[in-house]
Scaffold this motif. Structure first.
Motif, PDB file in Angstrom:
ATOM      1  N   PRO A  95       0.814  -1.204   0.000  1.00  0.00           N
ATOM      2  CA  PRO A  95       0.000   0.000   0.000  1.00  0.00           C
ATOM      3  C   PRO A  95       0.853   1.261   0.000  1.00  0.00           C
ATOM      4  O   PRO A  95       2.012   1.248   0.411  1.00  0.00           O
ATOM      5  CB  PRO A  95      -0.799  -0.111   1.296  1.00  0.00           C
ATOM      6  CG  PRO A  95       0.015  -0.989   2.165  1.00  0.00           C
ATOM      7  CD  PRO A  95       0.823  -1.877   1.280  1.00  0.00           C
ATOM      8  N   LEU A  96       0.258   2.356  -0.446  1.00  0.00           N
ATOM      9  CA  LEU A  96       0.893   3.665  -0.399  1.00  0.00           C
ATOM     10  C   LEU A  96      -0.016   4.591   0.393  1.00  0.00           C
ATOM     11  O   LEU A  96      -1.199   4.735   0.072  1.00  0.00           O
ATOM     12  CB  LEU A  96       1.111   4.226  -1.805  1.00  0.00           C
ATOM     13  CG  LEU A  96       1.868   5.555  -1.846  1.00  0.00           C
ATOM     14  CD1 LEU A  96       3.354   5.311  -1.576  1.00  0.00           C
ATOM     15  CD2 LEU A  96       1.685   6.240  -3.184  1.00  0.00           C
ATOM     16  N   VAL A  97       0.529   5.190   1.433  1.00  0.00           N
ATOM     17  CA  VAL A  97      -0.164   6.190   2.235  1.00  0.00           C
ATOM     18  C   VAL A  97       0.520   7.511   1.892  1.00  0.00           C
ATOM     19  O   VAL A  97       1.732   7.637   2.069  1.00  0.00           O
ATOM     20  CB  VAL A  97      -0.044   5.870   3.736  1.00  0.00           C
ATOM     21  CG1 VAL A  97      -0.760   6.898   4.585  1.00  0.00           C
ATOM     22  CG2 VAL A  97      -0.573   4.468   4.021  1.00  0.00           C
ATOM     23  N   CYS A  98      -0.226   8.490   1.370  1.00  0.00           N
ATOM     24  CA  CYS A  98       0.461   9.659   0.816  1.00  0.00           C
ATOM     25  C   CYS A  98      -0.285  10.966   1.031  1.00  0.00           C
ATOM     26  O   CYS A  98      -1.482  10.995   1.286  1.00  0.00           O
ATOM     27  CB  CYS A  98       0.700   9.450  -0.672  1.00  0.00           C
ATOM     28  SG  CYS A  98      -0.800   9.286  -1.652  1.00  0.00           S
ATOM     29  N   SER A  99       0.497  12.028   0.896  1.00  0.00           N
ATOM     30  CA  SER A  99       0.007  13.400   0.817  1.00  0.00           C
ATOM     31  C   SER A  99       0.773  14.033  -0.341  1.00  0.00           C
ATOM     32  O   SER A  99       1.630  13.379  -0.940  1.00  0.00           O
ATOM     33  CB  SER A  99       0.287  14.146   2.131  1.00  0.00           C
ATOM     34  OG  SER A  99       1.649  14.534   2.204  1.00  0.00           O
ATOM     35  N   PRO A 100       0.538  15.296  -0.659  1.00  0.00           N
ATOM     36  CA  PRO A 100       1.305  15.928  -1.732  1.00  0.00           C
ATOM     37  C   PRO A 100       2.783  16.113  -1.365  1.00  0.00           C
ATOM     38  O   PRO A 100       3.599  16.405  -2.229  1.00  0.00           O
ATOM     39  CB  PRO A 100       0.632  17.293  -1.913  1.00  0.00           C
ATOM     40  CG  PRO A 100      -0.716  17.155  -1.306  1.00  0.00           C
ATOM     41  CD  PRO A 100      -0.575  16.155  -0.204  1.00  0.00           C
ATOM     42  N   TRP A 101       3.119  15.943  -0.073  1.00  0.00           N
ATOM     43  CA  TRP A 101       4.469  16.262   0.400  1.00  0.00           C
ATOM     44  C   TRP A 101       5.217  15.094   1.022  1.00  0.00           C
ATOM     45  O   TRP A 101       6.414  15.194   1.290  1.00  0.00           O
ATOM     46  CB  TRP A 101       4.382  17.389   1.428  1.00  0.00           C
ATOM     47  CG  TRP A 101       3.558  18.514   0.897  1.00  0.00           C
ATOM     48  CD1 TRP A 101       3.986  19.493   0.025  1.00  0.00           C
ATOM     49  CD2 TRP A 101       2.177  18.761   1.126  1.00  0.00           C
ATOM     50  NE1 TRP A 101       2.936  20.326  -0.271  1.00  0.00           N
ATOM     51  CE2 TRP A 101       1.815  19.901   0.383  1.00  0.00           C
ATOM     52  CE3 TRP A 101       1.189  18.131   1.893  1.00  0.00           C
ATOM     53  CZ2 TRP A 101       0.532  20.425   0.378  1.00  0.00           C
ATOM     54  CZ3 TRP A 101      -0.083  18.671   1.894  1.00  0.00           C
ATOM     55  CH2 TRP A 101      -0.401  19.793   1.141  1.00  0.00           C
ATOM     56  N   ALA A 102       4.552  13.968   1.261  1.00  0.00           N
ATOM     57  CA  ALA A 102       5.209  12.835   1.925  1.00  0.00           C
ATOM     58  C   ALA A 102       4.460  11.546   1.611  1.00  0.00           C
ATOM     59  O   ALA A 102       3.293  11.568   1.214  1.00  0.00           O
ATOM     60  CB  ALA A 102       5.237  13.047   3.446  1.00  0.00           C
ATOM     61  N   TYR A 103       5.149  10.425   1.808  1.00  0.00           N
ATOM     62  CA  TYR A 103       4.497   9.130   1.627  1.00  0.00           C
ATOM     63  C   TYR A 103       5.162   8.082   2.507  1.00  0.00           C
ATOM     64  O   TYR A 103       6.268   8.254   2.996  1.00  0.00           O
ATOM     65  CB  TYR A 103       4.542   8.686   0.159  1.00  0.00           C
ATOM     66  CG  TYR A 103       5.908   8.358  -0.366  1.00  0.00           C
ATOM     67  CD1 TYR A 103       6.411   7.062  -0.307  1.00  0.00           C
ATOM     68  CD2 TYR A 103       6.709   9.341  -0.936  1.00  0.00           C
ATOM     69  CE1 TYR A 103       7.676   6.763  -0.793  1.00  0.00           C
ATOM     70  CE2 TYR A 103       7.964   9.051  -1.423  1.00  0.00           C
ATOM     71  CZ  TYR A 103       8.442   7.758  -1.350  1.00  0.00           C
ATOM     72  OH  TYR A 103       9.692   7.466  -1.831  1.00  0.00           O
ATOM     73  N   SER A 104       4.437   6.976   2.682  1.00  0.00           N
ATOM     74  CA  SER A 104       4.941   5.834   3.413  1.00  0.00           C
ATOM     75  C   SER A 104       4.395   4.581   2.737  1.00  0.00           C
ATOM     76  O   SER A 104       3.314   4.605   2.159  1.00  0.00           O
ATOM     77  CB  SER A 104       4.489   5.898   4.879  1.00  0.00           C
ATOM     78  OG  SER A 104       4.998   4.788   5.592  1.00  0.00           O
ATOM     79  N   THR A 105       5.151   3.519   2.837  1.00  0.00           N
ATOM     80  CA  THR A 105       4.705   2.243   2.290  1.00  0.00           C
ATOM     81  C   THR A 105       5.191   1.129   3.207  1.00  0.00           C
ATOM     82  O   THR A 105       6.071   1.346   4.048  1.00  0.00           O
ATOM     83  CB  THR A 105       5.192   2.055   0.842  1.00  0.00           C
ATOM     84  OG1 THR A 105       4.576   0.898   0.287  1.00  0.00           O
ATOM     85  CG2 THR A 105       6.701   1.918   0.780  1.00  0.00           C
ATOM     86  N   TYR A 106       4.647  -0.046   3.035  1.00  0.00           N
ATOM     87  CA  TYR A 106       5.036  -1.201   3.849  1.00  0.00           C
ATOM     88  C   TYR A 106       4.548  -2.464   3.154  1.00  0.00           C
ATOM     89  O   TYR A 106       3.749  -2.389   2.215  1.00  0.00           O
ATOM     90  CB  TYR A 106       4.454  -1.095   5.267  1.00  0.00           C
ATOM     91  CG  TYR A 106       2.943  -0.945   5.308  1.00  0.00           C
ATOM     92  CD1 TYR A 106       2.105  -2.058   5.421  1.00  0.00           C
ATOM     93  CD2 TYR A 106       2.351   0.306   5.193  1.00  0.00           C
ATOM     94  CE1 TYR A 106       0.728  -1.925   5.453  1.00  0.00           C
ATOM     95  CE2 TYR A 106       0.979   0.451   5.217  1.00  0.00           C
ATOM     96  CZ  TYR A 106       0.174  -0.664   5.345  1.00  0.00           C
ATOM     97  OH  TYR A 106      -1.203  -0.531   5.364  1.00  0.00           O
ATOM     98  N   ARG A 107       5.022  -3.595   3.619  1.00  0.00           N
ATOM     99  CA  ARG A 107       4.476  -4.856   3.106  1.00  0.00           C
ATOM    100  C   ARG A 107       3.326  -5.257   4.015  1.00  0.00           C
ATOM    101  O   ARG A 107       3.514  -5.608   5.167  1.00  0.00           O
ATOM    102  CB  ARG A 107       5.530  -5.962   3.088  1.00  0.00           C
ATOM    103  CG  ARG A 107       4.930  -7.243   2.529  1.00  0.00           C
ATOM    104  CD  ARG A 107       5.885  -8.386   2.440  1.00  0.00           C
ATOM    105  NE  ARG A 107       5.150  -9.580   2.018  1.00  0.00           N
ATOM    106  CZ  ARG A 107       5.677 -10.777   1.952  1.00  0.00           C
ATOM    107  NH1 ARG A 107       6.943 -10.958   2.262  1.00  0.00           N
ATOM    108  NH2 ARG A 107       4.942 -11.800   1.573  1.00  0.00           N
ATOM    109  N   GLY A 108       2.142  -5.187   3.469  1.00  0.00           N
ATOM    110  CA  GLY A 108       0.955  -5.555   4.219  1.00  0.00           C
ATOM    111  C   GLY A 108       0.616  -7.018   3.998  1.00  0.00           C
ATOM    112  O   GLY A 108       1.360  -7.773   3.382  1.00  0.00           O
ATOM    113  N   SER A 109      -0.530  -7.395   4.492  1.00  0.00           N
ATOM    114  CA  SER A 109      -0.947  -8.794   4.365  1.00  0.00           C
ATOM    115  C   SER A 109      -2.183  -8.910   3.477  1.00  0.00           C
ATOM    116  O   SER A 109      -2.811  -7.947   3.137  1.00  0.00           O
ATOM    117  CB  SER A 109      -1.250  -9.375   5.730  1.00  0.00           C
ATOM    118  OG  SER A 109      -2.235  -8.610   6.399  1.00  0.00           O
TER     119      SER A 109
END
Length: 109
Positions: A95-109
């Motif tokens: 998944p990608l969790v984002c805003s116009p200025w930052a993001y985060s990702t991880y390996r989900g299930s």
């Protein structure tokens, strides 16, 4: 056999991000392109079964266009590349969790 799925969440609105173009590459070769649905997800796995082979992959999320379409004139981020390795036996949710200025990702299930 495994599969690859993803979804995109917009942290500005606190909601799923519909209409985000996603491109999937392996070894620099474009495998597929899709657009997120109203739930911020893809309608089907990006890869599944025999299509998923061991290797290095890259998802490119076109979030700049998504935020510009929502009235943010100059988002800092345009395209977000996420590079990762998969094996045929695994299920991968990136998944990608984002805003116009930052993001985060991880390996989900």
């Amino acid at each position: 056999m495994g599969k690859l799925t993803t979804h995109v969440l917009d942290t500005v609105s606190g909601k799923p991000a519909p209409g985000v173009q996603i491109s999937l590459f392996r070894g620099g070769i474009l495998l597929s392109q899709t657009v997120t649905n109203t739930d911020g997800r893809c309608d089907a796995p990006l890869l599944e079964g025999p299509e998923l082979i061991d290797g290095d992959y890259e998802l490119v999320f076109s979030i700049g266009r998504f935020f510009r379409d929502r009235g943010i004139e100059s988002p800092f981020l345009d395209e977000v590349p996420v590079r990762f390795r998969m094996e045929t036996s695994g299920n991968y949710h990136v998944p990608l969790v984002c805003s116009p200025w930052a993001y985060s990702t991880y390996r989900g299930s």
